[in-house]
Design a protein around this motif. Sequence first.
Motif, PDB file in Angstrom:
ATOM      1  N   ARG A  28      90.261  54.560  24.300  1.00  0.00           N
ATOM      2  CA  ARG A  28      89.403  53.364  24.304  1.00  0.00           C
ATOM      3  C   ARG A  28      88.584  53.272  25.588  1.00  0.00           C
ATOM      4  O   ARG A  28      88.048  52.236  25.912  1.00  0.00           O
ATOM      5  CB  ARG A  28      90.270  52.110  24.147  1.00  0.00           C
ATOM      6  CG  ARG A  28      90.902  52.043  22.781  1.00  0.00           C
ATOM      7  CD  ARG A  28      91.716  50.791  22.621  1.00  0.00           C
ATOM      8  NE  ARG A  28      90.929  49.596  22.865  1.00  0.00           N
ATOM      9  CZ  ARG A  28      91.369  48.365  22.687  1.00  0.00           C
ATOM     10  NH1 ARG A  28      92.593  48.177  22.267  1.00  0.00           N
ATOM     11  NH2 ARG A  28      90.617  47.329  22.928  1.00  0.00           N
ATOM     12  N   ARG A  29      88.508  54.371  26.295  1.00  0.00           N
ATOM     13  CA  ARG A  29      87.777  54.450  27.569  1.00  0.00           C
ATOM     14  C   ARG A  29      88.289  53.421  28.589  1.00  0.00           C
ATOM     15  O   ARG A  29      87.561  52.948  29.432  1.00  0.00           O
ATOM     16  CB  ARG A  29      86.267  54.252  27.343  1.00  0.00           C
ATOM     17  CG  ARG A  29      85.635  55.502  26.708  1.00  0.00           C
ATOM     18  CD  ARG A  29      84.217  55.675  27.149  1.00  0.00           C
ATOM     19  NE  ARG A  29      83.322  54.723  26.538  1.00  0.00           N
ATOM     20  CZ  ARG A  29      82.354  54.097  27.186  1.00  0.00           C
ATOM     21  NH1 ARG A  29      82.151  54.309  28.453  1.00  0.00           N
ATOM     22  NH2 ARG A  29      81.589  53.253  26.553  1.00  0.00           N
ATOM     23  N   GLN A  30      89.563  53.028  28.449  1.00  0.00           N
ATOM     24  CA  GLN A  30      90.159  52.141  29.446  1.00  0.00           C
ATOM     25  C   GLN A  30      91.505  52.713  29.865  1.00  0.00           C
ATOM     26  O   GLN A  30      92.546  52.137  29.570  1.00  0.00           O
ATOM     27  CB  GLN A  30      90.368  50.755  28.855  1.00  0.00           C
ATOM     28  CG  GLN A  30      89.089  50.073  28.424  1.00  0.00           C
ATOM     29  CD  GLN A  30      89.389  48.796  27.690  1.00  0.00           C
ATOM     30  OE1 GLN A  30      89.947  47.868  28.244  1.00  0.00           O
ATOM     31  NE2 GLN A  30      89.036  48.742  26.426  1.00  0.00           N
ATOM     32  N   GLN A  33      94.714  53.566  35.419  1.00  0.00           N
ATOM     33  CA  GLN A  33      94.121  54.272  36.569  1.00  0.00           C
ATOM     34  C   GLN A  33      95.182  55.080  37.319  1.00  0.00           C
ATOM     35  O   GLN A  33      96.143  54.510  37.831  1.00  0.00           O
ATOM     36  CB  GLN A  33      93.482  53.266  37.523  1.00  0.00           C
ATOM     37  CG  GLN A  33      92.365  52.442  36.923  1.00  0.00           C
ATOM     38  CD  GLN A  33      91.065  53.221  36.821  1.00  0.00           C
ATOM     39  OE1 GLN A  33      90.892  54.221  37.509  1.00  0.00           O
ATOM     40  NE2 GLN A  33      90.172  52.781  35.966  1.00  0.00           N
TER      41      GLN A  33
END
Lengths: 251, 276
Positions: A28-30, A33
């Motif tokens: 979900r491109r999240q 990190q």
Amino acid sequence: MVRGLEELGYAASLLAEGCYWLVAGPRRRQPVQLRAVFREARDIGVNAIPITAVLTFTVGMMLAIQGIETLRTFGAEAQVVLGIALSITREFACLIVAIVVAGRSGSAVAARIGTMVENQEIDALRVIGINPVRHLAAPVIIAMLVMVPALTVLGDITGLLGGGIYAAMEMDLGLGVYAERSLDVLQARDILQGLFKSVVFGLIIALVGLINGFQVRGGAEGVGRATTRSVVMAISLILVTDLIFTWFMNR
Amino acid sequence: MSAPAPVPHEAAEIVIEVSDLCVSYGRHEVLHDVHLQVRRGEIMVVMGGSGSGKSTLLRALLGLQSPSRGCIRLLGQDITRLGEHAMHELRTRMGVAFQGGALFNSMTVGDNILLPLREHTRLDENTMRIMMRMKLALVGLSGCEDLMPAQLSGGMIKRAALARAIVMDPPLLFFDEPSAGLDPVASAQLDRLILKLRRALNMTIVVVTHELESAFAIADRITVLDRGRVLFTGTPDALRRSEDRRIQDLLQRRADIAPVDPEVYLDKLTGAPPDA
């Protein structure tokens, strides 16, 4: 009782959501990190190396003193090697590491997240479109799951070393001979037992710190209460869980 | 201070539409049947005293508080029925400046402003930095990007929060209590800044405040909330002319003290049940 169940549910949902982001985040491109995970791992693990080493070393040495003293009554002080090796690897290393990490980092997580709740930083994350669980909770959970077992391995080594130095001196053995005997009596399952428990303890510390942090109400005083509560709760849960595991794993 | 731009044409598209909104905390209903419409390019000020429900209304508009009833349409989408993914997309088109700034204390001012860009765009670092510096310049904080939030004054924190809110050039901007805790000069500067932003970026802006002066300085229209209900919606001039007692109380800063029945009051003091 009701609050306990509520919090258990909250902790479970945090864990589930954390796992979800870990798996589905990149798609979900999240993603979670990596930088945040490393930062947490440094705070939780690397910075705790000196205190963990000192405490487990001390406990190892105390076990040796008490063990030799007690076993001498039966003329069996040579058995102290077995006693130290098993108690450190199965029990003390993971327990001391868990207590140190709960006091150092579990409380810090609760305080940091609680302060962010009070400053509306969590609301700010939400409205920016950043899921707070992905951004704040997942890195803590991952770092705890890796660093608590890693510190436990260190604790195994320093604990055995502490016990070994005293026992070798007291019984006129070389440290090499002591190490050899320790390795002879230790089985992989002893070390794995401690490591398995440390993974569970890491999870407990992370979730307890997080739920107390996210539930903060009532300003600076609330943050203080959450911090204290997270330490007391984590250590109590760790000890009870340890008892349950030890019961089932050693009978 | 420059005069507010004229009220957008009646035909301008409605970008925020709240209807029949009720919000409860537990059993306590805080907002009752609230209606609100804001047109594109308009500055709507939501006013009310403490406990009037204006903060709850803002939280509901931001999707931070789910309503017990009613509908909230932002940019044509009903956020009470929006899936997480669609809500996520919508959030990239709205900016929010919180009352205390809500800057992330562990990051520099620059990183705070870069965060939405880093999360939602795939621009290269240099472009993002240029955008961040442009927004800092717009709010008058050029050169502050390497400072930590703790090193900023109250007014600077609000302006930095505003820079973070507008860094994605959102069509919708929400501003919670811009003047709270600021001296009159800083407060007036912020009002000017809000007007400048509307002119420069043609944003629709919703400001929640309890400061009369600031509200009259920036508002195209004002909505007054009182005990969870909309008491008034209209232009600042209409508000001044209103003959409603509670609005006049608000404008004259008179405390609203409800008449008390001496017997009920005595019962309250002695703790006797009301029907005894």
